[in-house]
Structures are given as C-alpha cells and as structure tokens.
Enzyme design. Structure first.
Site, PDB file in Angstrom:
ATOM      1  N   ASP A   1       0.828  -1.200   0.000  1.00 38.42           N
ATOM      2  CA  ASP A   1       0.000   0.000   0.000  1.00 38.42           C
ATOM      3  C   ASP A   1       0.870   1.261   0.000  1.00 38.42           C
ATOM      4  O   ASP A   1       1.969   1.266   0.546  1.00 38.42           O
ATOM      5  CB  ASP A   1      -0.893  -0.024   1.250  1.00 38.42           C
ATOM      6  N   GLY A   2       0.333   2.303  -0.610  1.00 37.91           N
ATOM      7  CA  GLY A   2       0.983   3.610  -0.537  1.00 37.91           C
ATOM      8  C   GLY A   2       1.530   4.151  -1.845  1.00 37.91           C
ATOM      9  O   GLY A   2       2.181   5.198  -1.851  1.00 37.91           O
TER      10      GLY A   2
ATOM     11  N   GLY B   1      -0.061   5.529  -4.349  1.00 46.50           N
ATOM     12  CA  GLY B   1      -0.694   6.797  -4.707  1.00 46.50           C
ATOM     13  C   GLY B   1      -0.119   7.943  -3.895  1.00 46.50           C
ATOM     14  O   GLY B   1       0.202   9.010  -4.442  1.00 46.50           O
ATOM     15  N   ARG B   2       0.022   7.726  -2.591  1.00 48.56           N
ATOM     16  CA  ARG B   2       0.565   8.786  -1.725  1.00 48.56           C
ATOM     17  C   ARG B   2       2.026   9.083  -2.045  1.00 48.56           C
ATOM     18  O   ARG B   2       2.469  10.219  -2.000  1.00 48.56           O
ATOM     19  CB  ARG B   2       0.404   8.379  -0.249  1.00 48.56           C
ATOM     20  N   TRP B   3       2.762   8.060  -2.384  1.00 49.06           N
ATOM     21  CA  TRP B   3       4.166   8.241  -2.764  1.00 49.06           C
ATOM     22  C   TRP B   3       4.253   9.202  -3.962  1.00 49.06           C
ATOM     23  O   TRP B   3       5.065  10.125  -3.971  1.00 49.06           O
ATOM     24  CB  TRP B   3       4.782   6.895  -3.116  1.00 49.06           C
TER      25      TRP B   3
ATOM     26  N   SER C   1      -7.126  -5.933  -5.246  1.00 46.39           N
ATOM     27  CA  SER C   1      -8.241  -6.557  -4.519  1.00 46.39           C
ATOM     28  C   SER C   1      -9.531  -6.495  -5.329  1.00 46.39           C
ATOM     29  O   SER C   1      -9.645  -5.703  -6.276  1.00 46.39           O
ATOM     30  CB  SER C   1      -8.449  -5.854  -3.177  1.00 46.39           C
TER      31      SER C   1
ATOM     32  N   ASN D   1     -10.652  -3.117  -5.428  1.00 43.76           N
ATOM     33  CA  ASN D   1      -9.903  -2.175  -6.277  1.00 43.76           C
ATOM     34  C   ASN D   1     -10.573  -1.975  -7.644  1.00 43.76           C
ATOM     35  O   ASN D   1     -10.302  -0.991  -8.330  1.00 43.76           O
ATOM     36  CB  ASN D   1      -8.453  -2.636  -6.493  1.00 43.76           C
ATOM     37  N   TRP D   2     -11.459  -2.897  -8.027  1.00 43.57           N
ATOM     38  CA  TRP D   2     -12.199  -2.707  -9.283  1.00 43.57           C
ATOM     39  C   TRP D   2     -13.030  -1.440  -9.236  1.00 43.57           C
ATOM     40  O   TRP D   2     -13.419  -0.904 -10.275  1.00 43.57           O
ATOM     41  CB  TRP D   2     -13.114  -3.903  -9.572  1.00 43.57           C
TER      42      TRP D   2
ATOM     43  N   ARG E   1     -12.073   1.451  -8.346  1.00 44.75           N
ATOM     44  CA  ARG E   1     -11.305   2.679  -8.617  1.00 44.75           C
ATOM     45  C   ARG E   1     -11.693   3.232  -9.984  1.00 44.75           C
ATOM     46  O   ARG E   1     -12.395   2.570 -10.749  1.00 44.75           O
ATOM     47  CB  ARG E   1      -9.809   2.369  -8.555  1.00 44.75           C
TER      48      ARG E   1
ATOM     49  N   ARG F   1       2.068  -4.943   6.259  1.00 46.10           N
ATOM     50  CA  ARG F   1       1.336  -3.930   5.493  1.00 46.10           C
ATOM     51  C   ARG F   1       2.098  -2.617   5.566  1.00 46.10           C
ATOM     52  O   ARG F   1       2.483  -2.168   6.645  1.00 46.10           O
ATOM     53  CB  ARG F   1      -0.082  -3.730   6.013  1.00 46.10           C
TER      54      ARG F   1
HETATM   55  C1  IPE Z   1      -1.359   0.227  -3.527  1.00 45.01           C
HETATM   56  O1  IPE Z   1      -1.218   1.596  -3.509  1.00 45.01           O
HETATM   57  C2  IPE Z   1      -1.556  -0.324  -4.916  1.00 45.01           C
HETATM   58  C3  IPE Z   1      -2.871  -0.929  -5.180  1.00 45.01           C
HETATM   59  C4  IPE Z   1      -3.855  -1.040  -4.344  1.00 45.01           C
HETATM   60  C5  IPE Z   1      -3.102  -1.467  -6.526  1.00 45.01           C
HETATM   61  P1  IPE Z   1      -2.483   2.565  -3.462  1.00 45.01           P
HETATM   62  O2  IPE Z   1      -2.898   2.845  -4.861  1.00 45.01           O
HETATM   63  O3  IPE Z   1      -3.532   2.011  -2.581  1.00 45.01           O
HETATM   64  O4  IPE Z   1      -1.843   3.874  -2.828  1.00 45.01           O
HETATM   65  P2  IPE Z   1      -2.517   4.900  -1.797  1.00 45.01           P
HETATM   66  O5  IPE Z   1      -3.138   4.112  -0.689  1.00 45.01           O
HETATM   67  O6  IPE Z   1      -3.518   5.681  -2.575  1.00 45.01           O
HETATM   68  O7  IPE Z   1      -1.360   5.735  -1.325  1.00 45.01           O
HETATM   69 MG    MG Z   2      -4.119   2.284  -0.635  1.00 47.19          MG
END
Ligand code: IPE
Ligand code: MG
Length: 222
Positions: A2-3, A5-7, A47, A50-51, A53, A170
């Site tokens: 996880d992370g 997107g924030r990165w 997951s 995640n679909w 999104r 995690r």
């Molecule tokens: C994890 O990073 C990648 C997937 C779930 C595919 P995120 O996309 O969840 O990143 P954040 O949580 O927005 O930082």
């Molecule tokens: Mg995430």
C-alpha cells in the site's frame, strides 16, 4: 503493498507513477525474499474492491500487470520460482487470465520459492466460494457433513496446498486487513510500517524478519 498513490502525490506526480515504482519494488522484494530463504511470498497486488477505482486507474494497473506478466515474471521463472495466482480470474481480461494460466503451468514443477500473487482477490468472496464447493460435495453425496473440518475446508480455498502465512506486512501506515486471507491469517504475526510501498526495500524486509524471529508464538497455549 500500500501507498503507491501517496508516494506519487508527495512528489507531485500522477498516481500511475507510484504504481510504476511499486512494480519495480515488487521485483526487488521478490528477489530479496528468495535470497533470504523465504519459501512462500504472497503479494496483494489488486483486490476485488480495487475494481471500484476510476476506469483510468484500473486501466493503468492492468497495463502494468500485462507488462509484469510478460517481462518481469520471465526473469522470476528462470530462478526456479513456482508462480501461482489467487483471486477471481473471471473478472480479468481474457489475455491476462490466459497468460496467468500459462505461467502457472510452466512453473508448476519448479522447486524454489513459491510466489503467490493475489489478483482480483477478496477473502470473503474466496470463503463464500469455498462454502459453495463444500456444500455441493455434501449435496452430491461425495462427502458427509461430518467430513467437513478445518483441513477439508482449507482445501476448498484458492490457497490449498500452501501453508498459512507466518507474517503479514502492510506498508503505508494503514493498520487494517482489507479483506486479505482472513481464514489463513488465524495465527499470523503482523507488522505494520509507515513506509510507503515504493520506498520499501530489502533492508527493511530483513529488519522486519529479525523482529518476527524474536516473537514468541504460542498458538493459544500457555
Ligand atoms: C497500492 O497503492 C496499490 C494498489 C492497491 C493497486 P495505493 O494505490 O492504494 O496507494 P494509496 O493508498 O492511494 O497511497
Ligand atoms: Mg491504498
């Protein structure tokens, strides 16, 4: 993992760049796990939830997945790694599902580490499927109700013939399970780190394993 997107957001980059860097880290950590003697590594890549999104982000992730299956996993296969996938494959594009089946078949007899990739995976869905499979066996008279036990039920899950995880890590500071291996983690140890997945590395993995090795696991005994 996880992370991503924030990165990216912290660097003023689009989320897709975080996913791209995340995929690089997958390669690095898979190699590191092999070097550290880990026998089973399961990665939660995508997951069921995640679909939901944006169409754009799902497209990006599926594109990265295609690249990963075509090139990155080639290298992994050559290292005697057995690769398998868990999740709802029907949801994935046909070419991706076909490639996954091909990779599993090609690596079935490899004797090194098992790399398990959770894709379109949801634990509750997995459990419901297992209940249906079990009920069908009882209904058909193949087994009796009394045959249903922990072992039999475990064998109805995607993870059949894999041991339960010893350690779940995690990243990104979230402290939740998010529909991951709910049945299988009954006695797992947990490690939550604030490090975002794209910043994760071998040194961190080694430190977490050291921490894990110092824990006393009692499995309910005194
Ligand atoms: C994890 O990073 C990648 C997937 C779930 C595919 P995120 O996309 O969840 O990143 P954040 O949580 O927005 O930082
Ligand atoms: Mg995430």
């Amino acid at each position: 993992m996880d992370g991503n997107g924030r990165w990216a957001a912290r660097r003023g980059l689009p989320r897709s760049m975080g996913h791209r860097k995340g995929a690089e880290v997958v390669k690095e950590i898979t190699r590191a796990a092999g070097e550290l003697g880990i026998k089973y590594l399961t990665l939660y890549a995508f997951s069921t939830e995640n679909w939901n999104r944006s169409e754009d982000e799902v497209k990006t992730l599926m594109g990265l997945l295609r690249d990963y299956l075509q090139s990155d996993l080639k290298e992994v296969q050559q290292n005697n790694v057995r690769i398998r996938f868990i999740g709802e494959r029907e949801m994935l594009d046909a070419d991706i599902a076909r490639k996954m089946a091909e990779i599993e078949a090609d690596t079935l007899r490899n004797t090194g580490m098992t790399l398990c990739i959770a894709l379109s995976y949801g634990s509750r869905q997995e459990i419901v499927n297992a209940v249906k499979k079990t009920a069908a066996l009882v209904k058909e008279g193949d087994i009796s109700l009394n045959d249903v036990d922990v072992k039999l039920f475990s064998d109805m899950l995607y993870t059949k013939d894999m041991p339960d995880p010893d350690l779940v890590i995690r990243t990104s500071g979230e402290q939740r399970i998010s529909n991951y291996l709910l049945w299988q983690i009954a006695y797992a140890e947990f490690f939550f780190t604030d490090v975002l997945w794209p910043d994760f590395n071998k040194k961190l993995l080694e430190d977490i394993i050291k921490n894990f090795n110092m824990r006393e696991r009692r499995y309910g005994k005194a």
